[in-house]
Design an enzyme around this catalytic site. Structure first.
Site, PDB file in Angstrom:
ATOM      1  N   LYS A  46      -8.040  -9.972 -20.848  1.00  0.00           N
ATOM      2  CA  LYS A  46      -8.631  -8.671 -20.521  1.00  0.00           C
ATOM      3  C   LYS A  46     -10.020  -8.867 -19.928  1.00  0.00           C
ATOM      4  O   LYS A  46     -10.618  -9.953 -20.025  1.00  0.00           O
ATOM      5  CB  LYS A  46      -8.706  -7.808 -21.784  1.00  0.00           C
ATOM      6  CG  LYS A  46      -9.662  -8.351 -22.840  1.00  0.00           C
ATOM      7  CD  LYS A  46      -9.724  -7.448 -24.055  1.00  0.00           C
ATOM      8  CE  LYS A  46     -10.728  -7.990 -25.086  1.00  0.00           C
ATOM      9  NZ  LYS A  46     -10.883  -7.098 -26.239  1.00  0.00           N
ATOM     10  N   ARG A 144     -10.745   1.523 -35.200  1.00  0.00           N
ATOM     11  CA  ARG A 144     -10.750   1.682 -33.740  1.00  0.00           C
ATOM     12  C   ARG A 144      -9.366   2.205 -33.371  1.00  0.00           C
ATOM     13  O   ARG A 144      -8.950   3.241 -33.876  1.00  0.00           O
ATOM     14  CB  ARG A 144     -11.100   0.339 -33.095  1.00  0.00           C
ATOM     15  CG  ARG A 144     -11.664   0.432 -31.688  1.00  0.00           C
ATOM     16  CD  ARG A 144     -12.205  -0.895 -31.203  1.00  0.00           C
ATOM     17  NE  ARG A 144     -11.196  -1.957 -31.173  1.00  0.00           N
ATOM     18  CZ  ARG A 144     -11.417  -3.189 -30.706  1.00  0.00           C
ATOM     19  NH1 ARG A 144     -12.620  -3.512 -30.262  1.00  0.00           N
ATOM     20  NH2 ARG A 144     -10.465  -4.098 -30.707  1.00  0.00           N
ATOM     21  N   HIS A 176      -5.777  -5.497 -35.850  1.00  0.00           N
ATOM     22  CA  HIS A 176      -6.915  -6.279 -35.383  1.00  0.00           C
ATOM     23  C   HIS A 176      -7.958  -6.358 -36.489  1.00  0.00           C
ATOM     24  O   HIS A 176      -8.207  -5.379 -37.198  1.00  0.00           O
ATOM     25  CB  HIS A 176      -7.518  -5.628 -34.132  1.00  0.00           C
ATOM     26  CG  HIS A 176      -8.488  -6.503 -33.395  1.00  0.00           C
ATOM     27  ND1 HIS A 176      -8.117  -7.684 -32.806  1.00  0.00           N
ATOM     28  CD2 HIS A 176      -9.826  -6.365 -33.159  1.00  0.00           C
ATOM     29  CE1 HIS A 176      -9.170  -8.236 -32.221  1.00  0.00           C
ATOM     30  NE2 HIS A 176     -10.216  -7.465 -32.441  1.00  0.00           N
ATOM     31  N   ARG A 232      -3.844 -14.267 -31.075  1.00  0.00           N
ATOM     32  CA  ARG A 232      -4.371 -13.676 -29.839  1.00  0.00           C
ATOM     33  C   ARG A 232      -5.795 -14.165 -29.555  1.00  0.00           C
ATOM     34  O   ARG A 232      -6.746 -13.384 -29.613  1.00  0.00           O
ATOM     35  CB  ARG A 232      -4.370 -12.148 -29.940  1.00  0.00           C
ATOM     36  CG  ARG A 232      -3.037 -11.501 -30.254  1.00  0.00           C
ATOM     37  CD  ARG A 232      -3.124  -9.980 -30.136  1.00  0.00           C
ATOM     38  NE  ARG A 232      -4.243  -9.434 -30.885  1.00  0.00           N
ATOM     39  CZ  ARG A 232      -4.182  -9.013 -32.152  1.00  0.00           C
ATOM     40  NH1 ARG A 232      -3.044  -9.086 -32.823  1.00  0.00           N
ATOM     41  NH2 ARG A 232      -5.252  -8.522 -32.750  1.00  0.00           N
ATOM     42  N   TYR A 278     -42.444  -7.002 -13.482  1.00  0.00           N
ATOM     43  CA  TYR A 278     -42.805  -5.657 -13.916  1.00  0.00           C
ATOM     44  C   TYR A 278     -43.455  -5.648 -15.291  1.00  0.00           C
ATOM     45  O   TYR A 278     -42.981  -6.279 -16.229  1.00  0.00           O
ATOM     46  CB  TYR A 278     -41.570  -4.753 -13.952  1.00  0.00           C
ATOM     47  CG  TYR A 278     -41.009  -4.420 -12.600  1.00  0.00           C
ATOM     48  CD1 TYR A 278     -41.750  -3.693 -11.663  1.00  0.00           C
ATOM     49  CD2 TYR A 278     -39.728  -4.818 -12.251  1.00  0.00           C
ATOM     50  CE1 TYR A 278     -41.232  -3.377 -10.424  1.00  0.00           C
ATOM     51  CE2 TYR A 278     -39.186  -4.503 -11.007  1.00  0.00           C
ATOM     52  CZ  TYR A 278     -39.951  -3.789 -10.095  1.00  0.00           C
ATOM     53  OH  TYR A 278     -39.433  -3.481  -8.864  1.00  0.00           O
ATOM     54  N   CYS A 330     -35.413  -8.506 -13.208  1.00  0.00           N
ATOM     55  CA  CYS A 330     -35.318  -7.383 -12.267  1.00  0.00           C
ATOM     56  C   CYS A 330     -33.866  -7.188 -11.831  1.00  0.00           C
ATOM     57  O   CYS A 330     -32.965  -7.885 -12.289  1.00  0.00           O
ATOM     58  CB  CYS A 330     -36.204  -7.643 -11.055  1.00  0.00           C
ATOM     59  SG  CYS A 330     -37.918  -8.026 -11.485  1.00  0.00           S
ATOM     60  N   ASP A 332     -32.288  -7.909  -9.107  1.00  0.00           N
ATOM     61  CA  ASP A 332     -31.617  -9.019  -8.422  1.00  0.00           C
ATOM     62  C   ASP A 332     -32.474 -10.279  -8.370  1.00  0.00           C
ATOM     63  O   ASP A 332     -32.261 -11.134  -7.510  1.00  0.00           O
ATOM     64  CB  ASP A 332     -31.184  -8.606  -7.000  1.00  0.00           C
ATOM     65  CG  ASP A 332     -32.241  -7.811  -6.277  1.00  0.00           C
ATOM     66  OD1 ASP A 332     -31.886  -6.997  -5.415  1.00  0.00           O
ATOM     67  OD2 ASP A 332     -33.434  -7.985  -6.595  1.00  0.00           O
TER      68      ASP A 332
END
Length: 393
Positions: A46, A144, A176, A232, A278, A330, A332
Site C-alpha cells: 500500500k 479503526r 489488526h 502481513r 526562515y 523550506c 524545496d
C-alpha cells in the site's frame, strides 16, 4: 570551482533521486518467509509500496516468496493487475460506492467490516456473475476498521447468506494489532484472544476460512503465536525495523531498500553570526561553509527535520561526514553547515540509506523528527525520480 551536475534521472527534480534496491526487498521477504513458516507471507504494498514504487516492489516481493500482496485501496490493487502482476492480491480499505465490479473482474480479494459492505460486494457479484473472495475483519481492539465484536455475528451471518446464494466465498478472517511494536503491551494478548474468539464464532457458524491473519511486521518478528495462516509484513518488507527500540534491521536479517540522494546546489562561505533560513532558527557560531541541498517539504523532507532552536536537525552524509540540517526546512531546499569541509556544488548528499554503508538511516530521521520510519520513507514525493537497482526483478 563548480563540478558538472550530472543528472540522477529524468523528472522535474533531476538533481535528486530515490534509489530502491529491489534485491533487498526480495531478500527481506525471503527472510520473513523463513521466520513466518509455515504461515504464508502477504507483502503489503500500500501507499506506493511505502514510497518504494508499487509495481517494481510487488514483483520483487513475489520473487522473494510472497504468496500474497496487500493493498489498502482497490485502486492500488487494480493498478497491480493493469501492470500484469498476478498472484493473490487483497484490498481492504473501502467506502460506499467502491469499484467492486472492477475488483471482482480483476480477481482481487476484498474485505468487509460491516454488513453494508457485504451487500455492495454481493450486488457486484450478481452484476458480474463472479463469486467474490471475501475476508471478514473483526475489530479486536484497534478501534479503526473492522466489525465491533458485538456486531460480528451479524456480519458473519450476512456473509454466509451471500455465500448461500453463490455470491461470495468467505476465504479469510482477519484483524489488526494496535500495539505489536511494543511486544510486552497487554493489548497484544487481549487482541490475540479476541481474534481467536471471533474466528471460533465464525467457524462455529459454518465459515471455513482459507486463511486467518493478524500479524503485521512487528508481530511477524516477535509474536509467533499470532502468525496463524498468513502474516502481513509492511515496513519489514522494505528492510526497516518495526521494533527499533529492540532491534536494528540487520539484527533481524533485514536490509533497507531505499536511499534518498541529492547533489549540493550551492556552497558558500559566511561569517560568524550569520542567520540561516526562515526565522534564523540556526545562526553560525563561527565563520563557516554552508551547503544548499535542493530538496524540501514539497519533495517529502519533513519540516520537523529543521535544525537549530527547532531541534537537532536530521542527519545527512556529505563527503563521508555526517552533518545535520541547519535552520528551517523550506519547500524545496534546506541548508547544512559544513564547517570547514572541502565541499563543492555537485557533491553527493545522502539523506538516508543503509547503516551498513555508513549512511544515516530512516530511523535516524524519524528520531530527529519525532515520528516513525514508516512516515519518512512513504512521504517522498513522486516528483523525485525512482531509480531501481537490480531492476531485472
Amino acid at each position: 570551482m563548480v563540478t558538472e551536475l550530472n543528472s540522477y534521472g529524468p523528472g522535474p527534480v533531476p538533481h535528486a533521486e530515490v534509489r530502491v534496491d529491489l534485491a533487498a526487498i526480495r531478500d527481506n521477504v525471503a527472510e520473513l518467509a523463513v521466520r513466518a513458516a509455515p504461515a504464508q507471507v502477504m507483502a503489503v504494498v500500500k501507499g506506493d509500496a511505502y514510497g518504494h514504487g508499487l509495481v517494481p516492489s510487488a514483483r520483487a516481493a513475489q520473487a522473494g516468496g510472497a504468496a500474497w500482496l496487500g493493498t489498502a485501496t482497490l485502486a492500488e490493487a487494480l493498478a497491480l493487475r493493469a501492470a500484469g502482476v498476478g498472484g493473490r492480491v487483497m484490498a481492504w480499505l473501502s467506502a460506499p460506492g467502491e469499484r467492486w465490479a472492477d475488483a471482482l473482474a480483476a480477481d482481487v480479494d476484498v474485505s468487509a467490516s460491516a454488513p453494508w459492505v457485504v451487500a455492495e460486494i454481493a450486488a457486484a457479484a450478481r452484476e458480474t456473475g463472479r463469486t467474490a473472495r471475501l475476508h471478514l475483519k473483526a475489530d479486536t481492539g484497534m478501534g479503526r476498521s473492522g466489525s465491533p465484536l458485538a456486531d460480528w455475528p451479524t456480519l458473519v451471518d450476512d456473509a454466509l447468506k451471500a455465500r448461500a446464494e453463490g455470491l461470495v466465498e468467505v476465504v479469510g478472517l482477519w484483524s489488526h494489532l494496535a500495539c505489536a511494536d511494543e511486544p510486552g503491551h497487554a493489548a497484544n494478548a487481549q487482541q490475540l484472544a479476541a481474534f481467536r474468539d471471533a474466528a471460533a464464532l465464525a467457524e462455529s457458524r459454518g465459515v471455513r476460512p482459507e486463511v486467518r491473519h493478524l500479524a503485521n511486521s512487528a508481530a511477524t518478528l516477535t509474536m509467533r503465536d499470532a502468525h496463524f495462516d498468513l502474516v502481513r509484513p509492511g515496513l519489514a518488507t522494505y528492510g526497516l525495523s518495526p521494533v527499533p527500540q529492540q532491534a536494528a534491521p540487520g539484527d533481524v536479517g533485514l536490509r533497507p531498500a531505499m536511499s534518498v540522494r541529492a547533489r549540493l546546489a550551492l556552497v558558500k562561505r559566511v561569517p560568524a553570526g550569520h542567520g540561516v533560513s526562515y526565522g534564523h532558527l540556526y545562526v553560525t557560531d563561527r565563520e563557516s561553509t554552508l551547503g544548499l541541498v535542493p530538496l524540501g517539504y514539497a519533495d517529502g523532507v519533513p519540516r520537523h527535520a529543521s535544525g537549530g532552536s527547532a531541534g537537532p536537525g536530521a542527519p545527512v552524509l556529505i563527503g563521508g561526514v555526517t552533518r545535520r540540517i541547519a535552520g528551517r526546512v523550506c519547500m524545496d531546499q534546506f541548508v547544512v553547515d559544513l564547517r570547514d569541509d572541502d565541499a563543492r556544488a555537485g557533491d553527493e548528499v545522502v539523506l538516508f540509506g543503509d547503516a551498513a554503508a555508513g549512511e544515516p538511516t530512516a530511523q535516524d530521521w524519524a528520531d530527529a523528527c519525532g515520528t516513525i520510519s514508516y512516515e519518512i520513507v512513504a512521504r517522498f514525493a513522486p516528483r523525485l525520480p525512482r531509480v531501481y537497482v537490480n531492476g531485472e526483478l
